[in-house]
Design an enzyme around this catalytic site. Structure first.
Site: not given
Length: 325
Positions: A144-145, A192, A49, A128-129, A89
Site C-alpha cells: 500500500e503506497s 482511472y 505506475c 500490484t506495485v 507486471w
C-alpha cells in the site's frame, strides 16, 4: 482467478478500486517484526505506475538510496503465467532488454505475480506495485503506497541522507489528511474512474469530480506555493504523480480532455516546481509511462499506438518562487 485493475468494475460500469492486502509496518520500535534496518528491504516498482512512483520519489528525496534498493519492472503488461491469460507486471530477462527495467535480483522471479505467490501461496488478489520486500524473511511487507511513503518519511531517518525533510509534519497532518481524501477521490483515482468507465454516466460523474478538484487546486495554488502552504508535503508528492502523467496520457487515453494541465497556469508551474526538486526528475520515466498505458489496455487502445507528443519540458522555468519572498 488472477485479476488486474481492468476487472474492477461495478454493475453500473464504474471503476471501483479494491484495497491493498499486505499491510505490515516497518518501525523503529524495539522488537519490531519489521525493524528499520539499512539494506534489509527492497522496493519493486514500475516507473509507469503513479502509486509506485510516489514511493520511489520518497526514496530519492529522503536520501534512502543506500538503505533501500529498488528494481523496476518492464512498462508493458505481459502474460504472467503460461497456465492462464492474466496480464501484468513482468521483469526483463536481462538488465539490457528494457532500459530502466531490471531483472529480479533477489528471487529470480519472472513477474510481480511470482513475488505475491512466494509471499502467500493462497493469495487471490491483484498483483500490484509497489511491493516492499523483506530480504531477510523473504516476504512482502507492504503493498500500500500510502503506508510505504509514511514509513520512508520517518522510520529510516537514522540512515537517511535527508532526515530533516518531514513531508508529514505533526502541525499539518490534519490538513494533509483532509486534502489527501479529495485529491485521491477526485484526481489520483479520478482519472482511472474516467478511463476505465464502461458506461457514459459513471464517466460523466468522474469527469465532473476530476475537474472540480483540479479547479480547486488551481485556486489554492494562486495564493501559495504548495497545497498546505509554502512547504512541500506528502499531499504534493501524491498529486504530482498524477499531474506529470496528465497531458501525456490521461488527456488522451483516459478521455480527460476537457482541460489540459498546461491550461492551468498555477498547476502547471507547480508541477514543474516539484519536478525540479532534487531527486524527483529521476523518478519520471515518460517512455515507460506511455508504453504502459497505451500498450497495456487493449480494451481502450486495441492497436497499442503510442502518441508522439506532447513532450513537455518540466525542467523549464516556473514562477512559484514568488510565494517564497
Amino acid at each position: 482467478m488472477a485479476r488486474s485493475a481492468l476487472d474492477e468494475l461495478s454493475e453500473s460500469g464504474a471503476f471501483v478500486r479494491t484495497a491493498s492486502t499486505f499491510r505490515n509496518l516497518i518501525t523503529r520500535v524495539p522488537n519490531s517484526p519489521f525493524p528499520a534496518e539499512s539494506g534489509r528491504y527492497h522496493l519493486y516498482i514500475s516507473y509507469a505506475c503513479p502509486w509506485a512512483s510516489r514511493c520511489l520519489a520518497y526514496l530519492k528525496i529522503k536520501g534512502l538510496d543506500k538503505a533501500i534498493s529498488f528494481t523496476s519492472v518492464k512498462p508493458k503488461w505481459e502474460r504472467t503465467k503460461d497456465t492462464d491469460e492474466h496480464m501484468g507486471w513482468v521483469f526483463p530477462a536481462s538488465d539490457t532488454e528494457e532500459p530502466g527495467a531490471g531483472s529480479d535480483p533477489l528471487n529470480g522471479a519472472k513477474s510481480i505475480r511470482e513475488l505475491y505467490e512466494l509471499a502467500s501461496s493462497d493469495y487471490s488478489g491483484k498483483y500490484t506495485v509497489p511491493v516492499l520486500w523483506d530480504k531477510k524473511l523473504k516476504t512482502i511487507v507492504n503493498n500500500e503506497s500510502s503506508e510505504i511513503i509514511r514509513m520512508f518519511n520517518t522510520e529510516f531517518n537514522d540512515v537517511a541522507e535527508n532526515p530533516s525533510l518531514d513531508l508529514y509534519p505533526p502541525h499539518l497532518q490534519a490538513l494533509i489528511n483532509e486534502i489527501n481524501d479529495w485529491i485521491y477521490s477526485g484526481i489520483n483515482n479520478g482519472v482511472y474512474k474516467c478511463g476505465f468507465a464502461k458506461q457514459q454516466e459513471p464517466y460523466d460523474e468522474a469527469v465532473k469530480s476530476l475537474y472540480e478538484s483540479l479547479d480547486k487546486c488551481e485556486e489554492i495554488l494562486s495564493k501559495q506555493r504548495f497545497l498546505c502552504g509554502n512547504t512541500l508535503t506528502e499531499v504534493d508528492i501524491r498529486l504530482f504523480v498524477t499531474l506529470i502523467r496528465f497531458d501525456e496520457v490521461y488527456a488522451v487515453h483516459f478521455k480527460c480532455n476537457k482541460k489540459l494541465l498546461r491550461e492551468y497556469p498555477n498547476l502547471f508551474d507547480y508541477t514543474k516546481d516539484i519536478f525540479q526538486v532534487p531527486g524527483m526528475s529521476s523518478t519520471v520515466n515518460m517512455e515507460h509511462i506511455k508504453k504502459h498505458y497505451y500498450g497495456s489496455h487493449p480494451s481502450i487502445n486495441p492497436y497499442g499506438i503510442i502518441p508522439q507528443g506532447p513532450d513537455i519540458d518540466f525542467s523549464a522555468p516556473h514562477d512559484t518562487e514568488r510565494f517564497s519572498t
